[in-house]
Write a protein that holds these residues in place. Structure first.
Motif, mmCIF file in Angstrom:
data_model
loop_
_atom_site.group_PDB
_atom_site.id
_atom_site.type_symbol
_atom_site.label_atom_id
_atom_site.label_comp_id
_atom_site.label_asym_id
_atom_site.label_seq_id
_atom_site.Cartn_x
_atom_site.Cartn_y
_atom_site.Cartn_z
ATOM 1 N N ARG A 197 117.543 -55.182 53.034
ATOM 2 C CA ARG A 197 118.178 -56.345 53.678
ATOM 3 C C ARG A 197 118.957 -57.210 52.685
ATOM 4 N N GLU A 198 118.455 -57.343 51.454
ATOM 5 C CA GLU A 198 119.008 -58.313 50.518
ATOM 6 C C GLU A 198 120.018 -57.723 49.531
ATOM 7 N N SER A 199 120.057 -56.426 49.370
ATOM 8 C CA SER A 199 120.867 -55.829 48.299
ATOM 9 C C SER A 199 122.324 -55.637 48.710
ATOM 10 N N ASP A 200 123.203 -55.907 47.759
ATOM 11 C CA ASP A 200 124.617 -55.589 47.932
ATOM 12 C C ASP A 200 124.897 -54.143 47.522
ATOM 13 N N PHE A 201 124.072 -53.631 46.612
ATOM 14 C CA PHE A 201 124.142 -52.247 46.159
ATOM 15 C C PHE A 201 122.723 -51.685 46.181
ATOM 16 N N VAL A 202 122.547 -50.499 46.745
ATOM 17 C CA VAL A 202 121.244 -49.841 46.788
ATOM 18 C C VAL A 202 121.370 -48.519 46.033
ATOM 19 N N SER A 203 120.581 -48.370 44.980
ATOM 20 C CA SER A 203 120.659 -47.172 44.147
ATOM 21 C C SER A 203 119.315 -46.445 44.175
ATOM 22 N N LEU A 204 119.352 -45.140 44.458
ATOM 23 C CA LEU A 204 118.135 -44.350 44.633
ATOM 24 C C LEU A 204 117.730 -43.671 43.331
ATOM 25 N N HIS A 205 116.455 -43.844 42.972
ATOM 26 C CA HIS A 205 115.934 -43.271 41.721
ATOM 27 C C HIS A 205 114.485 -42.827 41.893
ATOM 28 N N THR A 206 114.205 -42.220 43.018
ATOM 29 C CA THR A 206 112.840 -41.794 43.307
ATOM 30 C C THR A 206 112.791 -40.272 43.415
ATOM 31 N N PRO A 207 111.663 -39.657 43.057
ATOM 32 C CA PRO A 207 111.565 -38.194 43.197
ATOM 33 C C PRO A 207 111.608 -37.780 44.665
ATOM 34 N N LEU A 208 111.932 -36.516 44.890
ATOM 35 C CA LEU A 208 111.888 -35.966 46.240
ATOM 36 C C LEU A 208 110.500 -35.410 46.509
ATOM 37 N N THR A 209 109.826 -35.999 47.481
ATOM 38 C CA THR A 209 108.518 -35.545 47.923
ATOM 39 C C THR A 209 108.516 -35.506 49.444
ATOM 40 N N ASP A 210 107.410 -35.055 50.022
ATOM 41 C CA ASP A 210 107.314 -35.081 51.482
ATOM 42 C C ASP A 210 107.461 -36.505 52.008
ATOM 43 N N ALA A 211 106.971 -37.469 51.226
ATOM 44 C CA ALA A 211 107.014 -38.865 51.662
ATOM 45 C C ALA A 211 108.410 -39.473 51.554
ATOM 46 N N THR A 212 109.230 -38.980 50.614
ATOM 47 C CA THR A 212 110.553 -39.585 50.413
ATOM 48 C C THR A 212 111.690 -38.779 51.030
ATOM 49 N N THR A 227 128.230 -54.974 54.308
ATOM 50 C CA THR A 227 129.020 -54.919 53.070
ATOM 51 C C THR A 227 128.319 -54.135 51.972
ATOM 52 N N ALA A 228 127.155 -53.561 52.258
ATOM 53 C CA ALA A 228 126.359 -52.900 51.226
ATOM 54 C C ALA A 228 126.925 -51.531 50.870
ATOM 55 N N PHE A 229 126.591 -51.094 49.650
ATOM 56 C CA PHE A 229 127.072 -49.821 49.114
ATOM 57 C C PHE A 229 125.873 -49.026 48.628
ATOM 58 N N LEU A 230 125.759 -47.776 49.088
ATOM 59 C CA LEU A 230 124.640 -46.906 48.745
ATOM 60 C C LEU A 230 125.039 -45.946 47.628
ATOM 61 N N ILE A 231 124.148 -45.773 46.642
ATOM 62 C CA ILE A 231 124.385 -44.872 45.518
ATOM 63 C C ILE A 231 123.198 -43.932 45.396
ATOM 64 N N ASN A 232 123.471 -42.637 45.330
ATOM 65 C CA ASN A 232 122.390 -41.659 45.150
ATOM 66 C C ASN A 232 122.728 -40.721 44.001
ATOM 67 N N THR A 233 122.004 -40.875 42.898
ATOM 68 C CA THR A 233 122.109 -39.960 41.761
ATOM 69 C C THR A 233 120.784 -39.236 41.541
ATOM 70 N N ALA A 234 119.914 -39.257 42.548
ATOM 71 C CA ALA A 234 118.569 -38.702 42.393
ATOM 72 C C ALA A 234 118.463 -37.317 43.031
ATOM 73 N N ARG A 235 118.130 -37.263 44.315
ATOM 74 C CA ARG A 235 118.005 -35.995 45.033
ATOM 75 C C ARG A 235 118.695 -36.118 46.382
ATOM 76 N N GLY A 236 119.454 -35.084 46.750
ATOM 77 C CA GLY A 236 120.249 -35.137 47.965
ATOM 78 C C GLY A 236 119.438 -35.367 49.216
ATOM 79 N N ALA A 237 118.256 -34.746 49.298
ATOM 80 C CA ALA A 237 117.465 -34.808 50.523
ATOM 81 C C ALA A 237 116.778 -36.155 50.726
ATOM 82 N N LEU A 238 116.950 -37.083 49.814
ATOM 83 C CA LEU A 238 116.465 -38.442 50.058
ATOM 84 C C LEU A 238 117.239 -39.102 51.181
#
Length: 337
Positions: A197-212, A227-238
């Motif tokens: 809710r609060e982020s202008d940019f959301v960046s993913l840095h978590t492992p890929l597990t069944d939970a994520t 207006t938010a921008f999503l960034i994923n440099t971790a795992r595609g299936a997140l």
């Protein structure tokens, strides 16, 4: 007999980096990516160690490898390896979690800045001969905006340091990291929902597990600012790619930058490849020449540790009784990067 180490990848022009490290074992090295051939199956039965990058390691493949003592993931993610099957078979699984911290965090920050300053649209317009900054939406001053990092491991912490240096406020969600550890980095720990809710940019840095898996779905995207921008440099299936595409097309978020996808390389008709608000880079976040060498060296070092009778430095599983070590030709010394 000299131990056999299989390199199940051919991304690199030679095996000199691995051979240098494995020389203390006087090991034989074979590059094999197809284990369905007679030669591949025969090599698998003799292999004492398997080094892999992104190829899947299934229980069926492991059954072909009765001598194997370690699967060394030359990289970070281990979601393509059947860890339970390896453990049942007494095979260590290791990875290299610390080889590209600077590269991935820098790539994420680069994508953030490119969006903040509207660089792709401005570069495209000047190539077309348009010299007018007003073609892009109004630009908000970066200082004082909020970055939310999902996961607070090594890469997220490195990104937080860089982002705070630019004046960004940083939020973090990680259910496994104590709030005090997050706060010690100058970052505010929050719930997942608050971060979205609060982020202008959301960046993913978590492992890929069944939970994520599918963590960023339609519900998560609906919580984000328009207006938010999503960034994923971790795992595609997140990321639920269908939900992301819908959110981009309907304007629920401003854009997304993905260095990873569920299927790589994507087919030419992948809809995100043709969505103007989606930026895709070809899984390059980890890459520099230094990081590439470090990853290969550390992956080979894990093989040496195990075949000399020790345990991996970065083990993913636990093997109760390790086999006797193989004979080596020299004292093993870790290579500095």
């Amino acid at each position: 007999m000299k131990p056999l180490v299989i390199l199940a990848y051919k991304e690199y022009p030679d095996t000199a980096v691995e051979a240098e490290v494995l020389s203390v074992l006087d090991a034989r090295i074979a590059q094999i990516t197809d284990f369905t051939t007679d030669d591949g199956t025969a090599a698998a039965r003799e292999a004492d160690a398997l080094m892999v990058t992104t190829r899947p390691v299934s229980a069926e493949l492991l059954q072909l490898m009765p001598r194997c003592r370690i699967i060394s993931r030359v990289g970070t993610g281990v979601d393509a390896i059947d860890i339970e099957a390896a453990t049942r078979q007494g095979i260590w699984v290791s990875n290299v979690p610390d080889y590209a911290i600077d590269e991935v965090s820098t790539h994420a920050l680069t994508l953030l800045l490119a969006h903040a300053r509207r660089l792709p649209a401005l570069l495209d317009s000047t190539r077309q001969g348009i010299w007018d900054y007003r073609i892009v939406p109004p630009i908000v001053r970066l200082k004082g905006q909020t970055l939310g990092v999902v996961g607070f491991g090594r890469i997220a912490r490195a990104l937080a340091v860089k982002a705070r240096g630019l004046g960004l406020n940083v939020l973090a969600y990680d259910r496994y990291v104590p709030d005090g550890d997050v706060e010690a980095e100058g970052v505010r720990p929050v719930s997942f929902e608050t971060l979205l809710r609060e982020s202008d940019f959301v960046s993913l840095h978590t492992p890929l597990t069944d939970a994520t898996r599918g963590l960023i779905d339609s519900q998560a995207l609906a919580l984000m600012k328009p207006t938010a921008f999503l960034i994923n440099t971790a795992r595609g299936a997140l990321v639920d790619e269908d939900a992301l595409l819908a959110a981009l097309r309907e304007g629920h978020i401003a854009g997304a930058a993905l260095d990873v996808l569920q299927v790589e390389p994507p087919p030419a008709d992948h809809p995100l490849m043709h969505e103007p608000r989606a930026w895709l880079t070809p899984h390059i976040g980890w890459y520099s020449e230094a990081a590439s060498r470090e990853m290969r060296v550390k992956g080979a070092e894990e093989v040496v540790r195990v075949l000399r009778g020790g345990e991996p430095r970065s083990r993913i599983n636990q093997i109760e009784a390790a086999p006797m070590p193989v004979r080596t030709t020299d004292q093993f010394v870790e290579t500095e990067i």
